[in-house]
Motif scaffolding. Sequence first.
Motif, mmCIF file in Angstrom:
data_model
loop_
_atom_site.group_PDB
_atom_site.id
_atom_site.type_symbol
_atom_site.label_atom_id
_atom_site.label_comp_id
_atom_site.label_asym_id
_atom_site.label_seq_id
_atom_site.Cartn_x
_atom_site.Cartn_y
_atom_site.Cartn_z
ATOM 1 N N GLY A 34 -13.034 24.706 20.882
ATOM 2 C CA GLY A 34 -12.406 25.138 20.583
ATOM 3 C C GLY A 34 -12.122 26.591 21.130
ATOM 4 O O GLY A 34 -13.154 27.064 21.184
ATOM 5 N N PRO A 35 -10.778 26.876 22.156
ATOM 6 C CA PRO A 35 -11.134 27.877 22.396
ATOM 7 C C PRO A 35 -11.582 29.501 21.993
ATOM 8 O O PRO A 35 -12.154 30.033 22.355
ATOM 9 C CB PRO A 35 -10.065 27.948 23.361
ATOM 10 C CG PRO A 35 -8.734 27.698 22.513
ATOM 11 C CD PRO A 35 -10.018 26.290 22.344
ATOM 12 N N GLY A 36 -10.482 29.581 20.865
ATOM 13 C CA GLY A 36 -10.979 30.211 19.573
ATOM 14 C C GLY A 36 -12.073 30.899 19.478
ATOM 15 O O GLY A 36 -12.292 31.603 19.422
ATOM 16 N N ILE A 69 -15.112 34.565 29.483
ATOM 17 C CA ILE A 69 -14.539 33.730 30.020
ATOM 18 C C ILE A 69 -14.529 32.598 29.226
ATOM 19 O O ILE A 69 -16.256 31.751 29.167
ATOM 20 C CB ILE A 69 -15.045 33.769 31.315
ATOM 21 C CG1 ILE A 69 -14.675 34.629 32.037
ATOM 22 C CG2 ILE A 69 -14.740 31.996 32.157
ATOM 23 C CD1 ILE A 69 -14.914 34.598 33.526
ATOM 24 N N PRO A 70 -14.217 31.669 27.990
ATOM 25 C CA PRO A 70 -14.157 30.228 27.981
ATOM 26 C C PRO A 70 -14.152 29.286 28.997
ATOM 27 O O PRO A 70 -13.722 29.414 29.364
ATOM 28 C CB PRO A 70 -13.038 30.021 26.304
ATOM 29 C CG PRO A 70 -12.302 30.812 27.077
ATOM 30 C CD PRO A 70 -12.772 31.897 27.872
ATOM 31 N N HIS A 71 -15.301 28.220 28.740
ATOM 32 C CA HIS A 71 -16.014 27.296 29.349
ATOM 33 C C HIS A 71 -16.100 26.316 29.029
ATOM 34 O O HIS A 71 -16.977 25.711 27.770
ATOM 35 C CB HIS A 71 -17.211 27.691 30.068
ATOM 36 C CG HIS A 71 -17.571 26.980 31.282
ATOM 37 N ND1 HIS A 71 -18.511 26.211 30.559
ATOM 38 C CD2 HIS A 71 -17.086 26.474 33.018
ATOM 39 C CE1 HIS A 71 -18.141 24.710 31.800
ATOM 40 N NE2 HIS A 71 -18.037 25.585 32.599
ATOM 41 N N ARG A 124 -22.988 36.869 31.821
ATOM 42 C CA ARG A 124 -24.461 36.496 30.666
ATOM 43 C C ARG A 124 -23.359 34.451 30.313
ATOM 44 O O ARG A 124 -22.444 34.934 30.039
ATOM 45 C CB ARG A 124 -24.401 37.438 29.576
ATOM 46 C CG ARG A 124 -25.178 37.838 29.549
ATOM 47 C CD ARG A 124 -25.932 39.107 28.589
ATOM 48 N NE ARG A 124 -25.007 39.913 27.594
ATOM 49 C CZ ARG A 124 -24.566 40.068 25.918
ATOM 50 N NH1 ARG A 124 -24.867 38.896 25.851
ATOM 51 N NH2 ARG A 124 -23.202 40.482 26.067
ATOM 52 N N LEU A 125 -24.180 33.878 29.865
ATOM 53 C CA LEU A 125 -24.208 32.978 29.856
ATOM 54 C C LEU A 125 -23.966 32.417 27.969
ATOM 55 O O LEU A 125 -25.688 32.502 28.221
ATOM 56 C CB LEU A 125 -24.347 31.475 30.556
ATOM 57 C CG LEU A 125 -24.225 30.219 29.910
ATOM 58 C CD1 LEU A 125 -22.599 30.145 30.196
ATOM 59 C CD2 LEU A 125 -24.953 29.460 30.789
ATOM 60 N N VAL A 184 -19.228 33.939 29.502
ATOM 61 C CA VAL A 184 -19.323 33.056 29.136
ATOM 62 C C VAL A 184 -19.657 32.224 28.710
ATOM 63 O O VAL A 184 -20.652 32.218 27.940
ATOM 64 C CB VAL A 184 -19.505 32.647 31.137
ATOM 65 C CG1 VAL A 184 -19.017 30.739 30.845
ATOM 66 C CG2 VAL A 184 -18.718 32.982 32.838
ATOM 67 N N VAL A 185 -18.650 31.909 27.885
ATOM 68 C CA VAL A 185 -18.916 31.105 26.211
ATOM 69 C C VAL A 185 -18.849 29.650 26.643
ATOM 70 O O VAL A 185 -17.238 29.183 26.682
ATOM 71 C CB VAL A 185 -18.455 31.520 25.264
ATOM 72 C CG1 VAL A 185 -18.814 30.659 24.095
ATOM 73 C CG2 VAL A 185 -18.140 33.144 25.049
#
Length: 307
Positions: free
Chosen positions: A70-72, A11-13, A62-63, A42-43
């Motif tokens: 960028g989401p990529g 999950i991009p954040h 995990r964070l 979660v990134v």
Amino acid sequence: MGTLPALSVVIPHLNEPSDNLRQCLLALQAQRSDGISFEVIVVDNGSADLPAAVCASFPDVRLVSQPTPGPGPARNLGAAESSGDLLAFIDADCVAQPGWIKSLVGFLNGRPEVDLVGGDIGIRMTDPEKPTSIEAYESIYSYRARSYVERYGFAATGNMAVRRTVFEAVGPFGGISTMEDTEWGQKATSMGYRIAFVPEAKVLTPSCKSFAELSRRWDRHVAHEFRHIEGRRLGTLRWLLSCAVVAASPIGELAKVLASDRISGVGSRVGAMACLTRIRLYRAWLMVRLLQTRRQAALVDNWNRGD
């Protein structure tokens, strides 16, 4: 965790309201009752406040932090930090519907000839009985997940799953200057990997709250399209012709709006049509402005770093 999870959810954040991420994680947590082991990564991509408290309140979440915009790149780091044989991508404001994980894992495990999948994406309306004009418009036009998969050969990364071996073979998502999901998916399918649509694996995502937010989303798409015409023979003429087509296109969309099963009621259809006309005219105006200013890079960067 002892044994490797069957699936890793990435999950991009970026500056997401904490309640949105919490709802996303709650929906995933509820699916542990299906008996499929999974982890969640979660990134964070440079938020003003890390969502540490929200992530810490859920098991197997995990964070990690990715400073590269960028989401990529955020998804790439999440994939690198994960351990499952299957990778799933969902956005921080999306709510996975019941059976999402079970559908993705079951489909890929039962269809070894398929390498990556995209699921359905719907609008999470504030009041389903009285959708706003933007919600009605987005229900029809913003997330055409089946079309992405079956016509264009990619899956939106707000609802996508892929075998780890395939992800590693295709390579990472592109950076902020690319439409990372489109380019990655089409690269994968051009390499011979097979993609399929899984309608049972559905997520809901909030609609834009204002026309300004909706138009800002289109800024990025139009800017990326403009990048491809620069330097091409007759590129400017082709761009102007496309601009004219976009401006006139609402006329040809009336039948689709009237027939859509994604909304109901006369009021919703009138609202969807009004919003469609407004956003298409905005896109046409923006296309002309880009010819004058050549500032497409600024539009892309502003989209990603906003609140």
